[in-house]
Write an enzyme that holds these catalytic residues in place. Structure first.
Site, PDB file in Angstrom:
ATOM      1  N   GLU A   1       0.974  -1.208  -0.273  1.00 23.70           N
ATOM      2  CA  GLU A   1       0.560   0.128   0.032  1.00 23.70           C
ATOM      3  C   GLU A   1       1.040   0.978  -0.073  1.00 23.70           C
ATOM      4  O   GLU A   1       1.550   1.458   0.440  1.00 23.70           O
ATOM      5  CB  GLU A   1      -0.815  -0.142   1.313  1.00 23.70           C
ATOM      6  CG  GLU A   1      -1.495   1.114   1.707  1.00 23.70           C
ATOM      7  CD  GLU A   1      -2.470   0.705   2.593  1.00 23.70           C
ATOM      8  OE1 GLU A   1      -3.718   1.650   3.323  1.00 23.70           O
ATOM      9  OE2 GLU A   1      -2.107   0.003   3.822  1.00 23.70           O
TER      10      GLU A   1
ATOM     11  N   TYR B   1     -17.535 -58.676  -8.426  1.00 19.49           N
ATOM     12  CA  TYR B   1     -18.710 -58.220  -8.069  1.00 19.49           C
ATOM     13  C   TYR B   1     -19.702 -58.955  -7.369  1.00 19.49           C
ATOM     14  O   TYR B   1     -19.639 -60.409  -7.785  1.00 19.49           O
ATOM     15  CB  TYR B   1     -19.744 -58.112  -9.973  1.00 19.49           C
ATOM     16  CG  TYR B   1     -20.678 -57.072  -9.402  1.00 19.49           C
ATOM     17  CD1 TYR B   1     -20.768 -56.436  -9.410  1.00 19.49           C
ATOM     18  CD2 TYR B   1     -21.357 -58.218  -9.805  1.00 19.49           C
ATOM     19  CE1 TYR B   1     -21.748 -55.064  -9.726  1.00 19.49           C
ATOM     20  CE2 TYR B   1     -22.957 -57.390 -10.011  1.00 19.49           C
ATOM     21  CZ  TYR B   1     -22.634 -55.872  -9.620  1.00 19.49           C
ATOM     22  OH  TYR B   1     -24.987 -55.449  -9.848  1.00 19.49           O
TER      23      TYR B   1
ATOM     24  N   CYS C   1      -5.875  -3.508   1.508  1.00 23.43           N
ATOM     25  CA  CYS C   1      -5.455  -3.681   3.464  1.00 23.43           C
ATOM     26  C   CYS C   1      -7.121  -3.547   4.401  1.00 23.43           C
ATOM     27  O   CYS C   1      -7.104  -4.735   4.061  1.00 23.43           O
ATOM     28  CB  CYS C   1      -5.185  -2.226   3.863  1.00 23.43           C
ATOM     29  SG  CYS C   1      -3.912  -2.310   5.709  1.00 23.43           S
TER      30      CYS C   1
ATOM     31  N   LYS D   1      -8.599   2.293  -2.142  1.00 24.40           N
ATOM     32  CA  LYS D   1      -9.315   2.119  -1.621  1.00 24.40           C
ATOM     33  C   LYS D   1     -10.924   2.548  -1.039  1.00 24.40           C
ATOM     34  O   LYS D   1     -11.623   3.236  -0.339  1.00 24.40           O
ATOM     35  CB  LYS D   1      -8.350   2.323   0.006  1.00 24.40           C
ATOM     36  CG  LYS D   1      -8.474   1.358   1.577  1.00 24.40           C
ATOM     37  CD  LYS D   1      -7.698   1.542   2.444  1.00 24.40           C
ATOM     38  CE  LYS D   1      -7.622   1.233   3.177  1.00 24.40           C
ATOM     39  NZ  LYS D   1      -6.186   1.782   4.408  1.00 24.40           N
TER      40      LYS D   1
END
Length: 645
Positions: A45, A480, A170, A114
């Site tokens: 940031e 089977y 953030c 932001k």
């Protein structure tokens, strides 16, 4: 082209308010990441200026310097095939915004402000920055280019449809409904967060939980990049703690408190994420029920998927079903699932006993342990378990003695019923030559054993407990209406590689006495075999399953990748070559991969009528749970691709 994109998180050395220095450090990391073939790289940031500039954000010289730095970064990276996300303060609409600037090959693709601005405790961002919700403009001129701006941007790779990038900053992640939740619903498979999260005692663990959970809830990859130690320490300390997660799993993490620039990277599987979203049908229901529909602008850029996959970096286990951490807790949990399921079925049917065939092999050993634990769980004596050993033409003394030892040590009721005479009579009845050791010879023994168990269950008001495992169900490696059938299959959700782990765990964790432990370890050391053909001249097992159908470790790997994610055979082979490098060559992998596909398709009829049994792990093949497939489906598409490989 397998759906991978190499993504990175970069934390540069930083000087507060020194945009020239910060630009140079950012470019150094970009060059280093590009050399590693990273295609998407995010920075912290406000990384051009520093997050802790405070009232310097009001200074026009700082804003101009930040814009100049972004322009120079764009020009310097014009020749690089790398998507960049860089933090910068930007003034627009008479306000200041804390922004992430997206660049690709010299072009500014978009600017994302932001949305959630913290103004509590040590954070005072509202003093400087407005929310993206306050933005009026949809496009601005910045760093010499016309650029879309807004929190409604999704960056889409035009030639790589599965790669769509969403951005938040953030605090956006720390709110109850982060923007990334909506971004993922509208298609973003890769979420990038530019952050400046200061360090507090215990905060790293919480931060990991937050990113892990958001990536899992959004069925996405999440790259969290946080400011480093160069930020001001006037009132807080920043560590540069950055992480790359994919669907809840940590792939890479930076070293905290590093004084030097650093970056981490990992190959993210966006194809897998798309597959998971299609499978989880509730993923989009939140969007459909949302009170207010959001709308996003897709910003296209011309990145294509890598074809070389050089420097491929991604966690990959060659035993995907087995626990790699917290083994004790995982094994206890698995046994609890099995025993609770069996105990509840015993209670519901008012059964007096559990009838189980004991061969001395892996699967029946695990099922026997579950039966004993089920009695303990119900508070009844273990003599309610009726263990039956049924020696036949292929029974060896080793497995026979292990079967007897385990039954005796576990304190269950023991029975021995040889099947040779009954099967010989059956061969006479159907006019079969006993010297002809074909499928009739083998299956007649398996069905005779099942008949004995079923009739004993009727006689003693019991339940026949099935022993077959998930790997055998995938390959159809069961007779089977023979060992394929039971009244409750406790191992049906457990693959062979996990069966081994569970038996070894019981043998070594003090659950049983020394004699039983030795027997369990010998069972683990015994070759897997149905023991339906006569032993060799030395009385040893002459019929080894893995020689016939292939190594179970390979088949379990194939099973996990194919059923869990639905990958192409080419991608399965690529992953197998990575996971088993040095153990199996390409030709061997292709041989058994082809065999897996062939058997998986033609043996579906056995899975379509499975007895009940508990799901234990990430997948199972029950027709009432994870897997519904027509018995007459054709494997041509998959087999043709394997042939081309």
């Amino acid at each position: 082209m397998y759906g991978y994109v190499k993504v990175g998180s970069a934390v540069p050395k930083l000087r507060v308010a020194d945009c020239v220095y910060n630009k140079e450090e950012i470019l150094k990391l970009v060059e280093a990441a590009a050399a590693k073939q990273v295609r998407v790289l995010s920075f912290p940031e406000l990384s051009v200026t520093g997050y802790t500039c405070a009232d310097l954000f009001f200074q026009t010289p700082l804003l101009h310097a930040a814009e100049q730095a972004i322009q120079e970064i764009a020009e310097a990276t014009e020749a690089l095939n790398i998507f960049l996300l860089i933090g910068a303060p930007i003034a627009v609409d008479n306000q200041m915004f804390n922004c992430a600037v997206a660049l690709y090959k010299g072009k500014l693709l978009g600017i994302v402000p932001k949305t959630h601005i913290p103004n509590y405790s040590e954070f005072y961002e509202e003093r400087w920055f407005a929310s993206a919700d306050d933005l009026l403009t949809e496009e601005i001129t910045y760093a010499g280019q016309n650029v879309p701006i807004g929190a409604d941007l999704i960056f889409a790779a035009a030639d790589f449809p599965a790669l769509k990038i969403g951005v938040e900053i953030c605090e956006d992640l720390w709110v109850p409904i982060p923007p990334s939740s909506y971004l993922s619903l509208y298609g973003a498979t890769l979420l990038l967060n530019l952050s400046a999260s200061n360090e507090l005692a215990s905060k790293p663990g919480y931060r990991r939980q937050l990113v892990s959970q958001q990536s899992a809830r959004c069925l996405s990859a999440y790259v969290y990049t946080s400011a480093g130690t160069g930020e001001s320490t006037q009132d807080a300390v920043f560590s540069g703690h950055s992480m790359i997660y994919e669907n809840g799993t940590l792939f890479a993490e930076t070293e905290s408190f590093s004084r030097e620039s650093q970056f981490v990277y990992a190959d993210i599987d966006v194809e897998m994420l798309m597959s998971e979203r299609r499978k989880h049908t509730t993923f989009m229901t939140h969007l459909q029920k949302a009170e207010a529909q959001k709308f996003y602008r897709q910003i296209f850029f011309d990145m294509a998927e890598d074809t070389t996959l050089d420097n491929w970096s991604r966690p990959l286990s060659n035993v995907p079903f087995t626990p790699t951490t917290k083994l004790d807790a995982r094994c206890k949990n698995i046994f609890a699932i099995q025993t609770t399921g069996l105990a509840r079925r015993m209670e519901h049917t008012h059964a007096d006993s559990l009838v189980i065939g004991i061969s001395g092999g892996l699967d029946s050993t695990l099922a026997l342990l579950v039966c004993a634990k089920a009695c303990d769980y119900l508070g009844i004596d273990r003599t309610h378990v009726i263990g039956v050993t049924m020696p036949g033409f292929g029974t060896t003394d080793r497995t026979y003695q292990n079967a007897l030892t385990l039954m005796r040590c576990l304190g269950i009721t023991m029975k021995e019923i040889p099947i040779r005479d009954a099967v010989i009579q059956h061969f006479k009845d159907i006019d079969h030559d006993i010297s002809l050791h074909n499928v009739t010879y083998e299956n007649a023994q398996a069905r005779e054993r099942t008949q004995i168990l079923m009739d004993l269950a009727n006689k003693y008001n019991g339940l026949v407990v099935g022993t077959g495992d998930l790997s055998e169900l995938a390959l159809g490696w069961a007779t089977y209406n023979g060992d394929h059938m039971s009244m409750y299959g406790v191992n049906g959700g457990i693959p062979k590689t996990l069966v081994r782990v569970l038996v070894k765990w019981v043998a070594t964790n003090g659950e049983v006495d020394a004699e039983a432990s030795a027997a369990l370890l010998d069972v683990l050391d015994t070759p897997v075999s149905p023991e339906l053909l006569p032993p060799d001249e030395n009385g040893k097992i002459n019929q080894k399953t893995e020689d016939l159908v292939g190594p179970y470790e390979l088949h379990d790997f194939f099973l996990y990748q194919i059923i869990r994610f639905g990958y192409h055979p080419a991608k399965i082979l690529f992953l197998a070559e990575k996971a088993f490098a040095g153990e199996y060559d390409r030709a061997t992998l292709l041989k058994w991969l082809k065999n897996f596909y062939r058997r998986f398709f033609i043996q579906q009829f056995k899975r379509s009528c499975l007895p009940d049994g508990p799901k234990v792990g990430a997948l199972c093949l029950s027709p009432r749970s994870d897997w519904r497939m027509p018995t007459d489906a054709v494997s041509r598409i998959w087999m043709d691709e394997v042939e081309k490989l």
